[in-house]
Design an enzyme around this catalytic site. Structure first.
Site, PDB file in Angstrom:
ATOM      1  N   HIS A  14       0.829  -1.215   0.000  1.00 49.29           N
ATOM      2  CA  HIS A  14       0.000   0.000   0.000  1.00 49.29           C
ATOM      3  C   HIS A  14       0.858   1.257   0.000  1.00 49.29           C
ATOM      4  O   HIS A  14       1.888   1.335   0.656  1.00 49.29           O
ATOM      5  CB  HIS A  14      -1.037  -0.010   1.120  1.00 49.29           C
ATOM      6  CG  HIS A  14      -0.527   0.101   2.521  1.00 49.29           C
ATOM      7  ND1 HIS A  14      -0.345   1.300   3.164  1.00 49.29           N
ATOM      8  CD2 HIS A  14      -0.198  -0.846   3.426  1.00 49.29           C
ATOM      9  CE1 HIS A  14       0.070   1.086   4.396  1.00 49.29           C
ATOM     10  NE2 HIS A  14       0.177  -0.207   4.590  1.00 49.29           N
TER      11      HIS A  14
ATOM     12  N   ASP B 134       5.858   2.241   6.976  1.00 47.94           N
ATOM     13  CA  ASP B 134       4.605   1.505   6.748  1.00 47.94           C
ATOM     14  C   ASP B 134       3.795   2.325   5.745  1.00 47.94           C
ATOM     15  O   ASP B 134       3.205   3.319   6.126  1.00 47.94           O
ATOM     16  CB  ASP B 134       3.850   1.325   8.062  1.00 47.94           C
ATOM     17  CG  ASP B 134       2.444   0.784   7.877  1.00 47.94           C
ATOM     18  OD1 ASP B 134       2.137   0.268   6.790  1.00 47.94           O
ATOM     19  OD2 ASP B 134       1.640   0.888   8.825  1.00 47.94           O
TER      20      ASP B 134
ATOM     21  N   GLU C 138      -5.166   1.797   2.314  1.00 45.91           N
ATOM     22  CA  GLU C 138      -5.118   0.648   3.220  1.00 45.91           C
ATOM     23  C   GLU C 138      -5.409   1.082   4.648  1.00 45.91           C
ATOM     24  O   GLU C 138      -6.124   0.409   5.381  1.00 45.91           O
ATOM     25  CB  GLU C 138      -3.733  -0.025   3.141  1.00 45.91           C
ATOM     26  CG  GLU C 138      -3.640  -1.356   3.891  1.00 45.91           C
ATOM     27  CD  GLU C 138      -3.179  -1.238   5.340  1.00 45.91           C
ATOM     28  OE1 GLU C 138      -3.160  -2.257   6.027  1.00 45.91           O
ATOM     29  OE2 GLU C 138      -2.846  -0.120   5.786  1.00 45.91           O
TER      30      GLU C 138
ATOM     31  N   HIS D 266       2.857   3.982  12.485  1.00 45.15           N
ATOM     32  CA  HIS D 266       1.753   4.905  12.812  1.00 45.15           C
ATOM     33  C   HIS D 266       2.239   6.006  13.759  1.00 45.15           C
ATOM     34  O   HIS D 266       1.480   6.526  14.561  1.00 45.15           O
ATOM     35  CB  HIS D 266       0.541   4.156  13.370  1.00 45.15           C
ATOM     36  CG  HIS D 266      -0.072   3.237  12.344  1.00 45.15           C
ATOM     37  ND1 HIS D 266      -1.386   2.858  12.360  1.00 45.15           N
ATOM     38  CD2 HIS D 266       0.460   2.647  11.245  1.00 45.15           C
ATOM     39  CE1 HIS D 266      -1.621   2.064  11.319  1.00 45.15           C
ATOM     40  NE2 HIS D 266      -0.507   1.922  10.641  1.00 45.15           N
TER      41      HIS D 266
HETATM   42 CO    CO Z   1       0.706  -0.913   6.516  1.00 46.52          CO
END
Ligand code: CO
Length: 347
Positions: free
Chosen positions: A61, A175, A207, A318
């Site tokens: 993603h 990420d 995502e 995150h």
């Molecule tokens: Co991810």
């Protein structure tokens, strides 16, 4: 270009969920020479294909967690909604970069009330996004609008990519730009290798807000087998017992057995273990059942897809300071290549 420089370029690119254009442009440039066709669908997925036959799909993603301007106060402060799951404890005192509709950047900070005027109890209370605001130097809503800021504009906390010590690097969006890079590197490594199937690489949108892009792409692509490439929850940090560390840095790619979005077919888990062992690639399991991935959306499309996940361990995802080890990323590229060389056995 060196691996680290490619990761820098991808991590620094703006790509908040729903606003992936800049990342997509970079990826398209890298991938176009390596495939037969490149298509961008209505949602913004970048779907790249080579070869013929039954389809094997790789997915990573493009989007990163971010914010959206929710409201512009009369005195020029901005209220934010989050796009994706932020760790809200980390937001206060960060710098913010907003992308306007015209494509320009507006810079600001995430402010809060000064500690000096707070009671003891107020100071101890965790501060969430509801209590926070962005200060872009505007003195009124009109001034904010003159800067080009509108409700709905996306924003991110932009920490520029940088190497740490050993082979560790940090950046705002590992990420899943780590997964995107693994996919690019695997396509590159196998560019001259004939594969007895159609290989589709999907760089997915959205995502972080519910696996939306991958779901649609999986319907279009109709794969028999799929593998999602991720940067996932490294938690080998002080205060976390081993039994609660979903993955650890320095142990190679993490093979998912199950997460909250998928229970991977044991046949595929065994296949991944086997090829890793045959190639001498270290691997670990991602402990169940933390997180969710695009594989969760892909495996329930069409008549069902044999889907799994391998991931580069990343700490502090995150948050704007995600970190990984380049050696883990390189091993993940090797496992992805080995998977592609043997994937015909799964068709
Ligand atoms: Co991810």
């Amino acid at each position: 270009m060196e691996l680290q420089e490619r990761l820098r370029m991808l991590s620094d690119a703006f790509g908040v969920a729903g606003f992936e254009d800049e990342v997509r442009d970079e990826l398209r440039r890298l991938v176009e020479p390596l495939v037969d066709s490149v298509e961008i669908d209505a949602l913004g997925n970048l779907i790249c294909a080579r070869g013929d036959g039954p389809t094997v799909m790789l997915d990573a993603h493009m989007d990163e967690v971010g914010f959206m301007v929710r409201w512009i106060e009369k005195d020029g402060f901005l209220r934010l909604s989050s796009l994706g799951g932020w760790d809200e404890r980390l937001l206060m005192g960060q710098r913010l970069t907003l992308r306007t509709r015209e494509g320009g950047d507006v810079h600001g900070v995430i402010g809060a009330s000064p500690p000096h005027i707070l009671s003891q109890e107020e100071r101890r209370r965790p501060v969430g996004l509801e209590d926070l605001f962005a200060d872009i130097g505007a003195a009124s809503a009109e001034e904010a609008k003159e800067m080009g800021v509108r409700i709905g504009d996306p924003a991110t906390i932009h920490y520029p990519f940088r190497p740490l010590q050993n082979d560790c690097v940090t950046g705002k969006a590992l990420d899943d730009r780590a997964g995107c890079l693994v996919l690019v590197e695997a396509l590159q490594a196998l560019a001259d290798v004939e594969l007895p199937y159609r290989l589709v690489a999907n760089f997915a949108v959205c995502e972080e807000v519910g696996l939306r892009g991958a779901r649609v792409a999986a319907w279009t692509v109709a794969p028999k087998v799929a593998l999602a490439l991720e940067g996932t929850i490294g938690a080998d940090v002080p205060g976390v017992p081993e039994a609660k560390q979903p993955v650890r840095q320095g142990r190679g790619p993490a093979i998912t057995v199950a997460d909250r979005s998928i229970i991977v077919k044991p046949r595929l888990v065994r296949f991944l273990e086997e090829i890793a062992e045959a190639e001498g690639i270290p691997y670990q399991y991602k402990l169940p059942l933390y997180g969710g991935t695009d594989a969760g959306a892909i495996h329930v499309e069409r008549g069902g897809v044999l889907a799994g996940v391998i991931a580069v361990p990343c700490r502090y995802i995150h948050s704007p300071v995600s970190t990984l080890r380049l050696s883990d990323l390189e091993y993940t590229v090797r496992l992805t290549c080995a998977f592609l060389r043997e994937a015909h056995r799964l068709l």
